[in-house]
Design an enzyme around this catalytic site. Structure first.
Site, PDB file in Angstrom:
ATOM      1  N   LEU A   1      26.570  42.919  48.449  1.00  0.00           N
ATOM      2  CA  LEU A   1      27.922  42.985  47.908  1.00  0.00           C
ATOM      3  C   LEU A   1      27.956  44.141  46.916  1.00  0.00           C
ATOM      4  O   LEU A   1      26.965  44.416  46.245  1.00  0.00           O
ATOM      5  CB  LEU A   1      28.294  41.697  47.159  1.00  0.00           C
ATOM      6  CG  LEU A   1      28.482  40.422  47.974  1.00  0.00           C
ATOM      7  CD1 LEU A   1      28.819  39.266  47.025  1.00  0.00           C
ATOM      8  CD2 LEU A   1      29.561  40.574  49.022  1.00  0.00           C
ATOM      9  N   ASP A   2      29.109  44.783  46.814  1.00  0.00           N
ATOM     10  CA  ASP A   2      29.261  45.806  45.790  1.00  0.00           C
ATOM     11  C   ASP A   2      29.152  45.147  44.418  1.00  0.00           C
ATOM     12  O   ASP A   2      29.435  43.962  44.260  1.00  0.00           O
ATOM     13  CB  ASP A   2      30.625  46.495  45.925  1.00  0.00           C
ATOM     14  CG  ASP A   2      30.763  47.251  47.229  1.00  0.00           C
ATOM     15  OD1 ASP A   2      29.734  47.710  47.748  1.00  0.00           O
ATOM     16  OD2 ASP A   2      31.893  47.375  47.725  1.00  0.00           O
ATOM     17  N   ARG A   3      28.778  45.936  43.433  1.00  0.00           N
ATOM     18  CA  ARG A   3      28.508  45.425  42.092  1.00  0.00           C
ATOM     19  C   ARG A   3      29.666  44.614  41.521  1.00  0.00           C
ATOM     20  O   ARG A   3      29.451  43.611  40.857  1.00  0.00           O
ATOM     21  CB  ARG A   3      28.182  46.600  41.166  1.00  0.00           C
ATOM     22  CG  ARG A   3      27.672  46.201  39.810  1.00  0.00           C
ATOM     23  CD  ARG A   3      27.044  47.383  39.074  1.00  0.00           C
ATOM     24  NE  ARG A   3      27.842  48.577  39.155  1.00  0.00           N
ATOM     25  CZ  ARG A   3      28.684  48.978  38.213  1.00  0.00           C
ATOM     26  NH1 ARG A   3      28.847  48.283  37.125  1.00  0.00           N
ATOM     27  NH2 ARG A   3      29.360  50.097  38.366  1.00  0.00           N
TER      28      ARG A   3
END
Length: 197
Positions: A27-29
């Site tokens: 997942l993106d940050r």
């Protein structure tokens, strides 16, 4: 280099389980929600094969600028590291909002809560696809609308991206996995602002 959610989840799981774990995806940050890990290299290889064969069903929630169509398919190839690949996202609008928040020449601001169903797994796919149809995800940098992001930061102190991985399902002869994650407090806070403003 910024560390993403996967890195921090790996550290927590390693500490809690006392062993190495293998991430099935990332997942993106600033994306909250579901992450899937394996406890062995063998299981990880098998799950990676399931991901490559697109036998994983994922559902995301996002709050985006404007009122989207009720549903649609975004079939728009994406380029990453000089390679262009097919990318497909289905979406369904769950709710629309109009709040008393002037923006540029408009007296009010409009938003949609949408459910996103990626059929491929390209880098920043959901973020790029929503921007492509001119409904960027609120809080997305760099693919979103910087003016909207600034407005939400100044007016509501909102610092995150409103993209949440709700669920992940695998149903194959080898795996039967169904995991869900409740939206973050910040996601719910913004929904309450939209419902009551």
């Amino acid at each position: 280099m910024a560390k993403d959610a996967k890195y921090f989840a790996l550290q927590i799981l390693r500490n809690q389980l006392g062993q190495h774990v293998y991430p099935a995806h990332r997942l993106d940050r600033k994306t909250s929600g579901v992450l899937l890990f394996s406890k062995s290299e063998e299981k990880n290889a098998a799950i990676q094969k399931v991901f490559r064969e697109r036998k994983v069903r994922k559902k995301y929630s996002a709050i985006v600028r404007g009122w989207t169509e009720k549903e649609g398919v975004i079939d728009y190839p994406l380029t990453h590291l000089n390679k262009t690949k097919a990318a497909i996202t289905r979406y369904a609008r769950e709710k629309i909002f109009e709040i008393d928040l002037p923006f540029l020449k408009h007296k009010t601001s409009r938003y949609s809560l949408v459910f996103l169903y990626p059929e491929t797994g390209r880098f920043h796919q959901l973020r790029k696809h929503m921007a492509h149809i001119l409904h960027p995800i609120i809080g997305d940098r760099p693919h979103g609308c910087n003016k909207q992001n600034k407005l939400w930061k100044e007016k509501y102190g909102m610092m995150t991206m409103l993209l949440h991985a709700d669920s992940l399902e695998i149903n194959t002869p080898d795996f039967n996995v169904a995991i869900k994650a409740e939206p973050s407090k910040e996601f719910n806070r913004v929904l309450n602002i939209l419902k009551t403003d």
